[in-house]
Motif scaffolding. Structure first.
Motif, PDB file in Angstrom:
ATOM      1  N   GLY A 209      -0.139  -2.085  10.964  1.00  0.00           N
ATOM      2  CA  GLY A 209       0.948  -1.139  11.003  1.00  0.00           C
ATOM      3  C   GLY A 209       1.863  -1.198   9.594  1.00  0.00           C
ATOM      4  N   ARG A 210       1.810  -2.462   8.857  1.00  0.00           N
ATOM      5  CA  ARG A 210       2.482  -2.357   7.625  1.00  0.00           C
ATOM      6  C   ARG A 210       1.918  -1.446   6.782  1.00  0.00           C
ATOM      7  N   GLN A 211       0.469  -1.742   6.726  1.00  0.00           N
ATOM      8  CA  GLN A 211      -0.298  -0.858   5.773  1.00  0.00           C
ATOM      9  C   GLN A 211      -0.275   0.681   6.264  1.00  0.00           C
ATOM     10  N   HIS A 212      -0.047   0.933   7.378  1.00  0.00           N
ATOM     11  CA  HIS A 212      -0.030   2.163   7.501  1.00  0.00           C
ATOM     12  C   HIS A 212       1.495   2.943   7.234  1.00  0.00           C
ATOM     13  N   MET A 228      -4.971   6.740  -2.110  1.00  0.00           N
ATOM     14  CA  MET A 228      -6.331   6.477  -1.964  1.00  0.00           C
ATOM     15  C   MET A 228      -6.511   4.823  -1.915  1.00  0.00           C
ATOM     16  N   ASP A 229      -5.777   4.248  -2.827  1.00  0.00           N
ATOM     17  CA  ASP A 229      -6.011   2.524  -2.720  1.00  0.00           C
ATOM     18  C   ASP A 229      -5.684   2.038  -1.761  1.00  0.00           C
ATOM     19  N   LEU A 230      -4.478   2.607  -1.161  1.00  0.00           N
ATOM     20  CA  LEU A 230      -3.891   1.839  -0.054  1.00  0.00           C
ATOM     21  C   LEU A 230      -4.719   2.067   1.282  1.00  0.00           C
ATOM     22  N   MET A 231      -5.325   3.269   1.100  1.00  0.00           N
ATOM     23  CA  MET A 231      -6.279   3.895   2.363  1.00  0.00           C
ATOM     24  C   MET A 231      -7.586   2.783   2.020  1.00  0.00           C
ATOM     25  N   ASP A 236     -10.694  -1.815   4.109  1.00  0.00           N
ATOM     26  CA  ASP A 236     -11.510  -3.080   3.530  1.00  0.00           C
ATOM     27  C   ASP A 236     -11.078  -4.197   4.428  1.00  0.00           C
ATOM     28  N   THR A 237      -9.640  -4.211   4.893  1.00  0.00           N
ATOM     29  CA  THR A 237      -9.071  -5.088   5.568  1.00  0.00           C
ATOM     30  C   THR A 237      -9.679  -5.226   6.962  1.00  0.00           C
TER      31      THR A 237
END
Length: 257
Positions: A209-212, A228-231, A236-237
């Protein structure tokens, strides 16, 4: 491309690493291998439950449970009075390799996640570049909802919010082929979730959820590179969590009834 399944006992039990998995999961896995090995196509009729039980060397009861599970995830169709048939895989009925996706084969799952990273990093990049204000709003709302229910540990609500988030990002990319690819990948991933984790997420809902939220912020700011990097990090996580969950299943006794 797929590993050869270990021999099963009559009750669906398998030796060594698979000894803690329910018998019907193992039989479902073996049945999918049988469909691939026989090169059966969508619409092809399978043997009866008894016939499949004899082919797989297991009991009819565990075969029936395996058929139910595969029907629930859309890989088989059971027609009363007509028999058991191979169902069409999502959007890929004419592609042999994708139609024979093995949701419990780690090699297939990792290839799926690799493809997902390629597709979803591009949708995030495009969304950060061309998303409309309404589309950005939809992405943010879905991200915040996923973060909220993730903290609460509500898996069902998170699954719904997760679907909304990734679908919203794909829609904001303004490319129907990318949008269709994201939907197809998620359907295949859902098959693995059901067979391996009984529909539960393979990792931390709160972290996802935090990543979203971070991805949504990057898209809202128009930062395509960061989006892009965060997605990429997000997928990868998921990959690492999936691998860890698989190891837990192999080496931790199953406490389910």
């Amino acid at each position: 491309m797929t590993r050869n399944p270990a021999p099963l006992g009559p009750d669906g039990a398998a030796p060594d690493d698979d000894r803690y998995r329910p018998g019907y999961e193992l039989v479902a896995e073996r049945l999918l291998h049988y469909i691939a090995e026989e090169n059966l196509r969508p619409g092809d009729r399978l043997p009866t439950e008894q016939g499949l039980a004899e082919i797989l060397g297991v009991t009819r009861n565990v075969t029936r449970e395996a058929v139910k599970v595969l029907a629930a995830i859309g890989r088989l169709t059971v027609r009363r009075g007509a028999g058991i048939f191979v169902a069409a895989a999502p959007a890929v009925a004419d592609n042999d390799q994708l139609a024979h996706y093995q949701p419990t084969d780690m090699e297939h799952v990792l290839m799926l996640l690799d493809y997902r990273q390629v597709i979803e990093t591009e949708t995030a990049r495009r969304a950060a570049t061309i998303a409309t204000p309404l589309e950005v709003k939809a992405i943010r709302e879905a991200a915040l909802e996923s973060a909220e229910v993730g903290v609460a540990g509500d898996a069902d609500a998170f699954g719904h919010a997760d679907e909304l988030f990734h679908t919203a990002v794909a829609a904001a990319a303004h490319n129907v082929f990318l949008q269709s690819s994201v939907a197809t990948v998620r359907k295949f991933a859902a098959q693995s979730d059901v067979l391996l984790f009984h529909g539960l997420a393979p990792g931390s809902l709160e972290a996802a959820g935090r990543q979203h939220v971070e991805i949504a912020e990057a898209i809202g700011a128009g930062d395509a590179v960061r989006a892009m990097d965060l997605m990429a990090q997000h997928v990868d996580t998921t990959r690492h969590q999936f691998e860890n969950r698989i190891r837990d299943r192999l080496f931790t006794p199953d406490t389910r009834a």
